[in-house]
Design an enzyme around this catalytic site. Sequence first.
Site, mmCIF file in Angstrom:
data_model
loop_
_atom_site.group_PDB
_atom_site.id
_atom_site.type_symbol
_atom_site.label_atom_id
_atom_site.label_comp_id
_atom_site.label_asym_id
_atom_site.label_seq_id
_atom_site.Cartn_x
_atom_site.Cartn_y
_atom_site.Cartn_z
ATOM 1 N N HIS A 179 32.870 45.799 25.996
ATOM 2 C CA HIS A 179 31.683 45.839 25.141
ATOM 3 C C HIS A 179 32.047 46.329 23.726
ATOM 4 C CE1 HIS A 179 27.291 46.627 24.365
ATOM 5 N NE2 HIS A 179 27.823 47.471 23.497
ATOM 6 N N GLU A 180 32.811 47.402 23.664
ATOM 7 C CA GLU A 180 33.196 47.948 22.354
ATOM 8 C C GLU A 180 34.132 46.985 21.608
ATOM 9 O OE1 GLU A 180 31.359 50.285 21.447
ATOM 10 O OE2 GLU A 180 30.664 50.791 23.462
ATOM 11 N N HIS B 286 32.180 44.474 19.634
ATOM 12 C CA HIS B 286 31.784 45.010 18.320
ATOM 13 C C HIS B 286 32.968 44.924 17.357
ATOM 14 C CE1 HIS B 286 27.880 46.678 19.354
ATOM 15 N NE2 HIS B 286 28.374 47.450 20.307
HETATM 16 ZN ZN LIG Z 1 27.255 48.477 21.737
#
Ligand SMILES: [Zn+2]
Length: 157
Positions: free
Chosen positions: A70-71, A74
Amino acid sequence: MEKMTQAQLKELVNEISLTYFDKPYQDSVSFNNRLRTTGGRYIPSKRKIELNPKFRRELGEEEFTGIIKHELCHYHLHIEGKGYKHRDKDFRKLLKKTGSPRFCQPLPSVEKKTTIYTYTCVACQHVYKRRRRVNTDRYRCGKCRGKLKLAEKTTRK
Ligand SMILES: [Zn+2]
Ligand SMILES: [Zn+2]
């Protein structure tokens, strides 16, 4: 579970990045013990990923890998100048493509707890269980109007 060093963590993030994104992770990553309910975060201004070690300890490697993915969504979008925020289309597309979770699971240790207050009537011993504190100066026993006293306070998950 063994403690992970900074170098091992960096290696893990790089490995996950290569596996799911076909790109290396070349910036910094660290554990942040002060993170409470979030599993991780990406700080664009520092190009840095911070991860919550409690999630690894409590939920295991698989969940932890999900947080890293998830990171990384980003991160990669940010350094490529694409929409890297939660509501951005690019972000949602990349989450899907890489099979990354949108939200992370809450930690078992911070899950909402319920507190039960047990009161007994000092006169007739009737027991009352309440989800909140009762003002015993104002509330009396429903059976005999006797005074209530707090007998027990239990917290359960
Ligand atoms: Zn996030
Ligand atoms: Zn009573």
